[in-house]
Scaffold this active site. Structure first.
Site, short mmCIF file in Angstrom:
data_model
loop_
_atom_site.label_atom_id
_atom_site.label_comp_id
_atom_site.label_asym_id
_atom_site.label_seq_id
_atom_site.Cartn_x
_atom_site.Cartn_y
_atom_site.Cartn_z
N SER A 9 0.86 -1.19 0.00
CA SER A 9 0.00 0.00 0.00
C SER A 9 0.89 1.23 0.00
O SER A 9 1.62 1.48 0.96
CB SER A 9 -0.88 0.04 1.25
OG SER A 9 -1.42 1.36 1.38
N HIS A 34 -1.34 -1.61 -4.15
CA HIS A 34 -2.60 -1.34 -3.45
C HIS A 34 -2.77 0.16 -3.27
O HIS A 34 -1.89 0.84 -2.72
CB HIS A 34 -2.58 -2.05 -2.09
CG HIS A 34 -3.87 -1.97 -1.34
ND1 HIS A 34 -4.95 -2.77 -1.60
CD2 HIS A 34 -4.25 -1.16 -0.31
CE1 HIS A 34 -5.95 -2.48 -0.77
NE2 HIS A 34 -5.54 -1.49 0.02
N ASP A 36 -5.04 3.14 -1.76
CA ASP A 36 -6.03 3.47 -0.74
C ASP A 36 -6.61 4.85 -0.97
O ASP A 36 -5.94 5.86 -0.72
CB ASP A 36 -5.38 3.41 0.65
CG ASP A 36 -5.10 1.99 1.09
OD1 ASP A 36 -6.05 1.19 1.10
OD2 ASP A 36 -3.94 1.68 1.42
N MET A 38 -9.25 7.63 0.05
CA MET A 38 -10.03 8.02 1.24
C MET A 38 -10.63 9.41 1.04
O MET A 38 -9.96 10.30 0.52
CB MET A 38 -9.11 8.07 2.46
CG MET A 38 -8.38 6.77 2.72
SD MET A 38 -7.31 6.93 4.14
CE MET A 38 -6.63 5.28 4.20
N HIS A 67 -8.56 0.33 -3.61
CA HIS A 67 -9.44 0.16 -2.45
C HIS A 67 -10.14 1.49 -2.19
O HIS A 67 -9.53 2.42 -1.65
CB HIS A 67 -8.57 -0.27 -1.26
CG HIS A 67 -9.28 -0.38 0.04
ND1 HIS A 67 -8.60 -0.49 1.25
CD2 HIS A 67 -10.60 -0.41 0.36
CE1 HIS A 67 -9.47 -0.57 2.23
NE2 HIS A 67 -10.68 -0.52 1.73
N MET A 69 -12.34 3.86 -0.28
CA MET A 69 -12.96 4.15 1.02
C MET A 69 -13.70 5.46 0.86
O MET A 69 -13.33 6.49 1.47
CB MET A 69 -11.88 4.21 2.11
CG MET A 69 -11.31 2.85 2.45
SD MET A 69 -9.73 2.92 3.30
CE MET A 69 -8.62 2.95 1.89
N MET A 138 -10.98 -6.33 5.94
CA MET A 138 -10.26 -5.31 6.69
C MET A 138 -9.90 -5.85 8.07
O MET A 138 -10.78 -6.28 8.83
CB MET A 138 -11.11 -4.04 6.86
CG MET A 138 -11.32 -3.24 5.59
SD MET A 138 -9.82 -2.84 4.66
CE MET A 138 -8.86 -1.93 5.90
N PHE A 144 -6.38 4.71 8.25
CA PHE A 144 -4.99 5.02 8.58
C PHE A 144 -4.11 3.77 8.45
O PHE A 144 -4.56 2.67 8.74
CB PHE A 144 -4.88 5.56 10.02
CG PHE A 144 -5.73 6.77 10.24
CD1 PHE A 144 -5.27 8.04 9.88
CD2 PHE A 144 -7.01 6.65 10.75
CE1 PHE A 144 -6.08 9.16 10.06
CE2 PHE A 144 -7.83 7.77 10.92
CZ PHE A 144 -7.36 9.03 10.57
N GLY A 145 -2.87 4.01 8.06
CA GLY A 145 -1.90 2.93 8.08
C GLY A 145 -1.32 2.80 9.48
O GLY A 145 -1.61 3.61 10.37
N ASP A 174 -6.16 -6.79 4.77
CA ASP A 174 -5.60 -5.43 4.74
C ASP A 174 -5.66 -4.79 6.12
O ASP A 174 -6.75 -4.61 6.67
CB ASP A 174 -6.43 -4.60 3.74
CG ASP A 174 -5.93 -3.18 3.56
OD1 ASP A 174 -4.86 -2.84 4.09
OD2 ASP A 174 -6.63 -2.41 2.86
N GLY A 176 -2.45 -3.87 9.28
CA GLY A 176 -1.61 -4.49 10.30
C GLY A 176 -0.97 -5.79 9.86
O GLY A 176 -0.59 -6.61 10.69
N GLY A 196 1.37 -1.87 4.22
CA GLY A 196 1.91 -0.54 4.02
C GLY A 196 3.17 -0.35 4.83
O GLY A 196 4.30 -0.45 4.33
C1 DX5 Z 1 -6.20 1.33 5.84
C2 DX5 Z 1 -5.74 0.95 4.46
C3 DX5 Z 1 -4.58 0.03 4.44
C4 DX5 Z 1 -3.34 0.58 5.06
C5 DX5 Z 1 -2.49 -0.57 5.50
O1 DX5 Z 1 -7.32 2.13 5.71
O2 DX5 Z 1 -6.79 0.32 3.76
O3 DX5 Z 1 -4.32 -0.43 3.11
O4 DX5 Z 1 -2.61 1.39 4.21
O5 DX5 Z 1 -1.43 -0.05 6.21
P1 DX5 Z 1 -0.63 -0.93 7.28
O6 DX5 Z 1 -0.09 -2.10 6.53
O7 DX5 Z 1 0.40 0.00 7.76
O8 DX5 Z 1 -1.63 -1.35 8.31
ZN ZN Z 2 -6.39 -0.66 1.75
#
Ligand code: DX5
Ligand code: ZN
Length: 224
Positions: A9, A34, A36, A38, A67, A69, A138, A144-145, A174, A176, A196
């Site tokens: 990501s 990937h 993201d 938002m 993805h 959101m 999810m 957030f990452g 996706d 953590g 990510g």
């Molecule tokens: C969260 C995103 C993820 C995120 C993953 O809303 O959909 O794709 O970037 O980041 P990590 O791998 O750091 O949890």
């Molecule tokens: Zn994602």
């Protein structure tokens, strides 16, 4: 058995050099990128949109795993298709007409994905399972990452794997995801892994390669 796919990501990459980061993870062995998206409405954060994705398209040939959101999603599906996304994933919670959104994605000639927030039950996708090419589970609350993996989603992955059965549908996780959390997901049936922060650390192609390979090995070694 579905192939293992590692999908970095770019939310965790250096936004001041996105093209370079996409090339770096491609060279490091990523299977998909990937993306993201938002909107500050469906999720409490704003990232980037179709113009940024279109600008990145020339930097790699591997599939763009988008993805969304955002809510509503339907008015923007065409823009993401035109931007060069190969798979477009919408949230089951993002609108009242999930079936229509998935139909629209396929009508645009793209692979359709559906994703579920941690609190959303598997039953939300039971009646659209034949309309998707990918299910994204999810394992954090989106937005957030860098958040901690929610262990309670592991049985949900297994339930979705059972729902998918023999269908040619990728089962992606996706949030953590690390070499430490990937094994439980792989055991439960996940074959695609978004990461990510676990991939974009170290800042070099070699570091990214090691990070990708650590997750790939953790997943491969724990397939059911
Ligand atoms: C969260 C995103 C993820 C995120 C993953 O809303 O959909 O794709 O970037 O980041 P990590 O791998 O750091 O949890
Ligand atoms: Zn994602």
């Amino acid at each position: 058995m579905r192939d293992i796919k590692i999908a970095p990501s770019i939310l965790a990459s250096d936004f001041s050099k996105l093209g370079e980061e996409v090339r770096a993870v491609t060279e490091a062995g990523a299977d998909w990128i990937h993306l993201d998206v938002m909107d500050g409405h469906f999720v409490p954060n704003i990232s980037y949109g179709p113009d940024v994705i279109a600008a990145l398209r020339a930097h790699t040939e591997i599939p763009f795993d988008c993805h969304l959101m955002i809510a509503p999603a339907d008015p923007y599906l065409e823009a993401f298709a035109r931007a060069g996304c190969d798979t477009i994933t919408v949230h089951a919670e993002a609108g009242p007409h999930l079936h229509r959104s998935l139909q629209a994605i396929r009508a645009l000639g793209k692979k359709a994905g559906v994703t579920l927030n941690p609190a959303t039950p598997v039953s939300a996708i039971e009646h659209v399972i034949d309309m998707v090419d990918l299910v994204l589970v999810m394992s954090v609350n989106p937005g957030f990452g860098g958040q901690k993996f929610i262990d309670a989603v592991v049985p949900k992955i297994a339930a979705i794997d059972a729902l998918i059965g023999d269908r040619p549908i990728d089962l992606e996780v996706d949030g953590g995801v690390t070499a430490a959390t990937a094994p439980a997901c792989a055991k439960a049936g996940a074959n695609a892994f978004v990461a990510g922060s676990a991939i974009f650390k170290g800042g070099t192609v070699d570091a990214y390669r090691a990070n990708i390979e650590a997750i790939r090995a953790a997943a491969t070694d724990n397939r059911p």
